[in-house]
Design an enzyme around this catalytic site. Structure first.
Site, PDB file in Angstrom:
ATOM      1  N   GLU A 192      46.688   4.697 -39.902  1.00  0.00           N
ATOM      2  CA  GLU A 192      45.780   4.722 -41.056  1.00  0.00           C
ATOM      3  C   GLU A 192      45.723   6.133 -41.647  1.00  0.00           C
ATOM      4  OE1 GLU A 192      42.083   2.583 -40.252  1.00  0.00           O
ATOM      5  OE2 GLU A 192      43.223   0.719 -40.046  1.00  0.00           O
ATOM      6  N   GLU A 315      47.524  -4.153 -36.830  1.00  0.00           N
ATOM      7  CA  GLU A 315      46.101  -4.412 -36.546  1.00  0.00           C
ATOM      8  C   GLU A 315      45.671  -5.607 -37.384  1.00  0.00           C
ATOM      9  OE1 GLU A 315      43.297  -1.117 -36.612  1.00  0.00           O
ATOM     10  OE2 GLU A 315      44.820   0.238 -35.807  1.00  0.00           O
TER      11      GLU A 315
HETATM   12  O1  AHR Z   1      40.678  -1.372 -34.253  1.00  0.00           O
HETATM   13  C1  AHR Z   1      39.625  -0.511 -34.531  1.00  0.00           C
HETATM   14  C2  AHR Z   1      39.974   0.514 -35.592  1.00  0.00           C
HETATM   15  O2  AHR Z   1      40.219  -0.135 -36.804  1.00  0.00           O
HETATM   16  C3  AHR Z   1      41.237   1.303 -35.353  1.00  0.00           C
HETATM   17  O3  AHR Z   1      41.026   2.398 -34.541  1.00  0.00           O
HETATM   18  C4  AHR Z   1      41.610   1.748 -36.731  1.00  0.00           C
HETATM   19  O4  AHR Z   1      42.999   1.942 -36.878  1.00  0.00           O
HETATM   20  C5  AHR Z   1      41.075   0.636 -37.616  1.00  0.00           C
HETATM   21  O5  AHR Z   1      40.366   1.125 -38.687  1.00  0.00           O
END
Ligand code: AHR
Length: 511
Positions: A192, A315
């Site tokens: 991110e 994710e």
């Molecule tokens: O999964 C939790 C968080 O969500 C992670 O650390 C981040 O990459 C995302 O914003």
């Protein structure tokens, strides 16, 4: 006369809408569903690592080198192919050298993203990579480009991948008890980067990526590093466009994407005590994955028509309020049939786009967000999401069978979503698997499947369902939701028919 015609038209429509129709096209098989679509993610966040995977020398909980035996057993049954670590946002604060060597000499740090708690670094590189070997899973390391240096990352590659006796880093590995390299293939360059990874612009990040990737050297010519660029969030198509144009493709194996099914970042919802409206909104969010994958893929197609660069959704999952009484920064949430619906729907989308999606990582594996396992001291529960991942693992490395789905709507007020989603594949032994989800909270759905020229003699099935959408497995009732045998699918020549209960998920096997 006009009136009669109208009536006829109306009746016809009702008849067509009553049955959901799926047509398989085994004659158009072209792509493999990478097993890595069934990947997971474990961050140093809340009880994800500590007390989730790792209990150190806690004698009360059976463990091997500190890693819980019950967790390893459960994850082996899932056949987890790849595990991303150490973050997430945590990755861009992590200094791997603090997490190797004698534990009593490892410095601690503050986990600033996740509750400012003390991280004692007792679970580090050796512990993680040895655990992956035990699990039979490929490690996926996310490197620190936010607050680390190019030198740190280049050293990490040497420490884990280079041949013994070739550098101070491989000597350090040997001193720490490991002679042979682990051969880590998957490397994420930042996380991110548009947010917690450094608040960079896409253009700036593309340059940073190029710099780091240059010094992350391959350990030999046949076994190359697979480098994954920190990707867009949701519909940030500009991000993908810039990465695809500004990073030379010979140093880019994949571009990532993150999408969470969250109703509203300022007002999420209880994980267990939710209304149908909240459920519907979650399903809207989960369904958006189709659009995001489609549009990011279209951009990638422009610059990479041969699809050499993969899209990696590293994710994804549902995100709700934390369980009452737990630390707000630990993201610990229960897991209901709503989560099973997110998982089934999302995995069908990934399977159907496996020409471009070659990895995905559910967030997160244990005790965090949409977990497959929850732990409480020596007890563990397998969540409904665990069961979905287990039921769907028949698709791992199988040949995707393209399909068309004509579905009824799941309606709430004046809004509607597709009720039925599906994906299908043929495994290396010739068995065909079809996974189906009915997200409709109120209505059962009749489904008719034209299996094309597949000539199946028998059909067997399993179903995941429960009485209420809000049902979950608790430490008191750990087996309330689990798959059961489903004998309701009938085969007649090339037609397969079944009735799917409301909010249920079915896997069929044709032989
Ligand atoms: O999964 C939790 C968080 O969500 C992670 O650390 C981040 O990459 C995302 O914003």
């Amino acid at each position: 006369m006009r009136k009669v015609l109208l009536i006829i038209t109306t009746c016809y429509c009702i008849q067509v809408n009553a049955q959901n129709k799926i047509v398989l096209h085994p004659d158009r098989i072209n792509d493999t569903i990478s097993k890595n679509i069934y990947g997971h993610f474990a961050e140093h966040l809340g009880h994800g690592i500590y007390s989730g995977f790792y209990v150190g020398d806690n004698k009360k909980i059976p463990n091997k080198d500190g890693v819980r035996v019950d967790v390893v057993e459960a994850l082996k049954k899932l056949k987890i192919p790849v595990l991303r670590w150490p973050g997430g946002c945590f990755a861009d604060t992590y200094h791997w050298k603090d997490g190797v060597g004698p534990k009593d000499k490892r410095p601690s740090m503050l986990n600033v993203w996740w509750g400012n708690v003390k991280e004692d670094n007792s679970f580090g590189t050796n512990e993680f990579l040895n655990m992956c070997e035990e699990l039979g899973t490929e490690p996926y390391l996310s490197v620190n480009i936010g607050s680390g240096t190019v030198q740190d990352v280049a050293d990490w590659v040497k420490y884990v991948n280079h041949k013994e006796g070739t550098s101070p880093m491989t000597d350090l590995r040997e001193k720490n008890g490991r002679t042979k390299p682990w051969h880590v293939k998957f490397w994420g360059i930042g996380n991110e980067a548009w947010g917690c990874g450094g608040n960079m612009t896409a253009e700036y990040y593309a340059n940073v990526y190029r710099q780091f990737a240059t010094f992350m050297t391959n350990w030999n010519n046949s076994d190359r590093l697979y480098r994954i660029a920190s990707g867009a969030s949701d519909n940030d198509y500009h991000w993908t466009e810039v990465l695809m144009t500004n990073i030379p493709h010979n140093m880019l194996n994949a571009v990532a994407l993150h999408h969470y099914s969250v109703i509203d970042w300022n007002k999420k919802s209880s994980a267990t005590n939710f209304t149908e409206e909240e459920y519907f909104k979650t399903m809207q969010q989960a369904s958006l994955m189709e659009e995001y994958v489609q549009k990011h893929s279209e951009i990638m197609d422009k610059y990479d028509p041969q699809k050499k660069v993969a899209l990696v959704v590293d994710e994804w999952g549902g995100w709700y309020d934390v369980e009452p009484g737990t630390n707000g920064a630990f993201l610990y949430q229960q897991n209901t049939m709503r989560d099973a619906m997110i998982a089934g729907l999302t995995l069908n989308i990934f399977n159907n786009h496996c020409d471009r999606i070659r990895m995905a990582n559910l967030a997160q594996c244990i005790n965090v967000l949409q977990a497959v396992i929850l732990t409480n001291d020596e007890k563990i529960i397998l969540t409904p999401t665990y069961h979905v991942m287990e039921m769907y693992n028949v698709h791992q490395d199988a040949a995707r069978i393209p399909l068309d789905v004509t579905t009824n709507d799941y309606k709430l007020g004046d809004k509607n979503l597709k009720a039925i989603s599906a994906s299908a594949s043929r495994d290396k032994n010739g068995a065909v698997h079809i996974t189906l989800v009915n997200i409709d909270a109120k209505n059962a759905q009749d489904v008719s499947i034209d299996i094309g020229g597949l000539h199946a003699k028998s059909v067997t099935g399993r179903i995941l369902r429960s009485e209420k959408l809000q049902d979950y497995n608790s430490f008191d009732k750990p087996e309330k939701i689990r798959p059961s045998v489903f004998n309701e699918a009938k085969i007649n020549g090339s037609n397969l028919s079944l009735k799917m209960p409301a909010f249920s998920l079915v896997v069929l096997e044709l032989k």
